[in-house]
Each structure stands twice: as C-alpha cells, then as structure tokens.
Design an enzyme around this catalytic site. Structure first.
Site, PDB file in Angstrom:
ATOM      1  N   TRP A   1       2.535   2.976  -2.337  1.00 29.29           N
ATOM      2  CA  TRP A   1       2.287   3.904  -3.456  1.00 29.29           C
ATOM      3  C   TRP A   1       0.906   4.543  -3.309  1.00 29.29           C
ATOM      4  O   TRP A   1       0.753   5.740  -3.535  1.00 29.29           O
ATOM      5  CB  TRP A   1       2.368   3.169  -4.803  1.00 29.29           C
TER       6      TRP A   1
ATOM      7  N   ASP B   1      -7.328  -9.819  -9.589  1.00 28.15           N
ATOM      8  CA  ASP B   1      -6.262 -10.088 -10.556  1.00 28.15           C
ATOM      9  C   ASP B   1      -6.469  -9.142 -11.741  1.00 28.15           C
ATOM     10  O   ASP B   1      -7.539  -9.128 -12.355  1.00 28.15           O
ATOM     11  CB  ASP B   1      -6.386 -11.556 -11.018  1.00 28.15           C
TER      12      ASP B   1
ATOM     13  N   ASP C   1      -4.875  -5.222  -6.118  1.00 26.42           N
ATOM     14  CA  ASP C   1      -3.819  -6.242  -5.979  1.00 26.42           C
ATOM     15  C   ASP C   1      -4.461  -7.619  -5.799  1.00 26.42           C
ATOM     16  O   ASP C   1      -5.622  -7.727  -5.413  1.00 26.42           O
ATOM     17  CB  ASP C   1      -2.932  -5.939  -4.758  1.00 26.42           C
TER      18      ASP C   1
ATOM     19  N   ASP D   1       3.296  -0.916 -10.027  1.00 32.15           N
ATOM     20  CA  ASP D   1       4.561  -1.415  -9.485  1.00 32.15           C
ATOM     21  C   ASP D   1       4.513  -2.946  -9.498  1.00 32.15           C
ATOM     22  O   ASP D   1       5.224  -3.607  -8.755  1.00 32.15           O
ATOM     23  CB  ASP D   1       4.695  -0.885  -8.043  1.00 32.15           C
TER      24      ASP D   1
ATOM     25  N   GLY E   1       0.759  -1.251   0.000  1.00 33.25           N
ATOM     26  CA  GLY E   1       0.000   0.000   0.000  1.00 33.25           C
ATOM     27  C   GLY E   1       0.786   1.295   0.000  1.00 33.25           C
ATOM     28  O   GLY E   1       0.194   2.371   0.047  1.00 33.25           O
TER      29      GLY E   1
ATOM     30  N   LYS F   1       6.299  -0.167 -13.756  1.00 32.80           N
ATOM     31  CA  LYS F   1       7.532  -0.953 -13.596  1.00 32.80           C
ATOM     32  C   LYS F   1       7.605  -2.067 -14.634  1.00 32.80           C
ATOM     33  O   LYS F   1       6.594  -2.711 -14.924  1.00 32.80           O
ATOM     34  CB  LYS F   1       7.567  -1.566 -12.201  1.00 32.80           C
TER      35      LYS F   1
HETATM   36  C1  LIG Z   1       6.358  -4.793  -5.486  1.00 38.49           C
HETATM   37  S1  LIG Z   1       4.731  -5.177  -4.966  1.00 38.49           S
HETATM   38  C2  LIG Z   1       3.951  -3.603  -4.953  1.00 38.49           C
HETATM   39  C3  LIG Z   1       4.378  -2.676  -3.808  1.00 38.49           C
HETATM   40  C4  LIG Z   1       3.504  -1.445  -3.710  1.00 38.49           C
HETATM   41  N1  LIG Z   1       3.695  -0.566  -4.864  1.00 38.49           N
HETATM   42  C5  LIG Z   1       3.796  -0.636  -2.470  1.00 38.49           C
HETATM   43  O1  LIG Z   1       4.457   0.405  -2.611  1.00 38.49           O
HETATM   44  O2  LIG Z   1       3.385  -1.011  -1.381  1.00 38.49           O
HETATM   45  C6  LIG Z   1       4.072  -5.946  -6.391  1.00 38.49           C
HETATM   46  C7  LIG Z   1       2.630  -6.404  -6.256  1.00 38.49           C
HETATM   47  O3  LIG Z   1       2.126  -6.783  -7.549  1.00 38.49           O
HETATM   48  C8  LIG Z   1       1.051  -7.668  -7.293  1.00 38.49           C
HETATM   49  N2  LIG Z   1       0.630  -8.386  -8.501  1.00 38.49           N
HETATM   50  C9  LIG Z   1       1.361  -9.229  -9.276  1.00 38.49           C
HETATM   51  N3  LIG Z   1       0.604  -9.744 -10.271  1.00 38.49           N
HETATM   52  C10 LIG Z   1      -0.634  -9.194 -10.126  1.00 38.49           C
HETATM   53  C11 LIG Z   1      -1.855  -9.342 -10.847  1.00 38.49           C
HETATM   54  N4  LIG Z   1      -1.958 -10.171 -11.895  1.00 38.49           N
HETATM   55  N5  LIG Z   1      -2.951  -8.645 -10.439  1.00 38.49           N
HETATM   56  C12 LIG Z   1      -2.851  -7.820  -9.360  1.00 38.49           C
HETATM   57  N6  LIG Z   1      -1.717  -7.645  -8.640  1.00 38.49           N
HETATM   58  C13 LIG Z   1      -0.622  -8.325  -9.010  1.00 38.49           C
HETATM   59  C14 LIG Z   1       1.624  -8.597  -6.217  1.00 38.49           C
HETATM   60  O4  LIG Z   1       0.586  -9.262  -5.515  1.00 38.49           O
HETATM   61  C15 LIG Z   1       2.423  -7.625  -5.346  1.00 38.49           C
HETATM   62  O5  LIG Z   1       1.730  -7.261  -4.191  1.00 38.49           O
END
Ligand SMILES: C[S@@+](CC[C@H](N)C(=O)[O-])C[C@H]1O[C@@H](n2cnc3c(N)ncnc32)[C@H](O)[C@@H]1O
Length: 202
Positions: free
Chosen positions: A51, A90, A69, A113, A49, A153
């Site tokens: 961002w 998703d 997420d 991200d 959370g 990203k």
């Molecule tokens: C690096 S973390 C994000 C950190 C966040 N920006 C923060 O600052 O707290 C990457 C996130 O991408 C999510 N993610 C990956 N594939 C996804 C998808 N298909 N749908 C939704 N979220 C996804 C993962 O569950 C993970 O929590």
C-alpha cells in the site's frame, strides 16, 4: 492453509508488489479518488509495504508516505514516487503520535490495512479488529487535516455497525467497500470516510 496461488497473488508478483493486498487499495482508489497527487499519506499496518509503495506512486515526488507497522518494512519507492518513511511501531502505543508528528504534523489521508493476529475464534477476532479500527479513528482525530480522507479495513461482526456510525460522526461521506480482490469468504470490508469534519468534542 491456502495453497492455490490466485489471480491477484500472481498479478502482484508480476507488478512487483510484495503483497496482493495492493489491489484492495487500487480498486477503491480508482473509483473514489481519495488519494491525490501531492498528498501526505499515513499508512497504518504497512508491512510488507504494497500500500505504501502504491500510495507513493499516486502522490508522486511532491507527496510523502509514512508507513507504520509492528514489523520492519524497507522497500525503496519507485522512480517518480514520493519518499516513504518506514516506522516500526505499535499503533496502540501513545508514542506513535509524537514520532509521527516529528516527521509531519498532519496528513491528508490515513489508510489502514491492519489485521490482528487471528485466533480462529470469530468473536475474539472481531473484537481485536474493532480495537484496532477504533484506534485508527482516534489517530485520525489527532493526525488528519481538515477535509482529509480515511480508508480502513475492518472485520464485520456485531460491533461493526456501531463503528460505521462513529466514522459518520467524523466524515461527511462514508461508504463500506468490498473490493473484488478481497476474498468473498473473508469477513473483511473497508470503511471509506471522505472529508474529515474535525475531532469529536470532549
Ligand atoms: C494485511 S497486513 C498489511 C499489508 C500491507 N497493507 C501491504 O499492502 O503490504 C496487516 C499488518 O498489520 C500489522 N499490525 C497489526 N497490528 C498492528 C499494530 N498494533 N500496530 C502496527 N501494525 C499492526 C501487522 O503487523 C501486519 O503487517
């Protein structure tokens, strides 16, 4: 596994953000100002959370943040920050667009991200990242307002240049950004697209 708790990890703890990744948004935003007061922001891959919390502070009470997420996030916005609506979903599923549009038909800014679950195989991880980032572009075409902004990203690899070309079809100004807080050994970079030109035809 990384055991050294680095400068940004400690700073995030002190600044009360749940993840060090917040500085990868803050640094780019300070330079390029792609989120402004009053904006609506869609944050893809928002867990835990940071961002969304930071974007909520930038846009203020008149703005709104929707964080999506696979995992459920649930941080309250800070005083003076915009409402944050957390959605567990998703982003590869079509249902996302319908659910998001019920909250808001379109957004000024889309940030992502997202990172795929890594396998250790560089080629496979790059392809998984490319699948996610291409989906964020399709979502931008569906959900961004004209002249809206995009910050996403991606993991560099052989298909990355083609992805940047796709971003250039959709946005007037495009930059590839590597924030200082992004580890040098990581292949991650961020693609910034400013001034959405509208969806591709066909
Ligand atoms: C690096 S973390 C994000 C950190 C966040 N920006 C923060 O600052 O707290 C990457 C996130 O991408 C999510 N993610 C990956 N594939 C996804 C998808 N298909 N749908 C939704 N979220 C996804 C993962 O569950 C993970 O929590």
């Amino acid at each position: 596994m990384r055991t050294v708790k680095d400068y940004y990890y400690k700073k995030a703890k002190k600044d009360k953000y749940p993840a060090r990744s917040v500085y990868k948004l803050e640094e780019a935003l300070n330079k390029h100002k792609f989120i402004k007061r009053g904006d609506s922001v869609l944050d893809l891959g928002c867990f835990p959370g940071s961002w969304s919390l930071y974007a909520s502070e930038i846009v203020g009470e008149k703005g709104i943040v929707v964080g999506v997420d696979l995992q459920a996030a649930e941080n309250s916005p800070r005083a003076g920050g915009a409402e944050i609506i957390w959605m567990q979903q998703d982003i590869m599923e079509e249902e996302l667009i319908t659910r998001v549009r019920k909250i808001r038909p379109a957004f000024r800014v889309l940030i992502s991200d997202m990172a795929p679950r890594t396998s250790g195989n560089k080629w496979a991880d790059h392809q998984r990242s490319m699948r996610l980032v291409r989906q964020t572009l399709l979502l931008a075409e569906e959900l961004l307002l004209p002249k809206g902004n995009y910050y996403c990203k991606a993991f560099q690899g052989e298909d990355f240049p083609a992805f940047v070309e796709e971003v250039k079809q959709l946005f007037k100004k495009v930059k590839v950004v590597k924030p200082k807080s992004s580890r040098v050994e990581s292949r991650e970079v961020f693609v910034l697209g400013m001034e959405f030109k509208g969806a591709r035809k066909g």
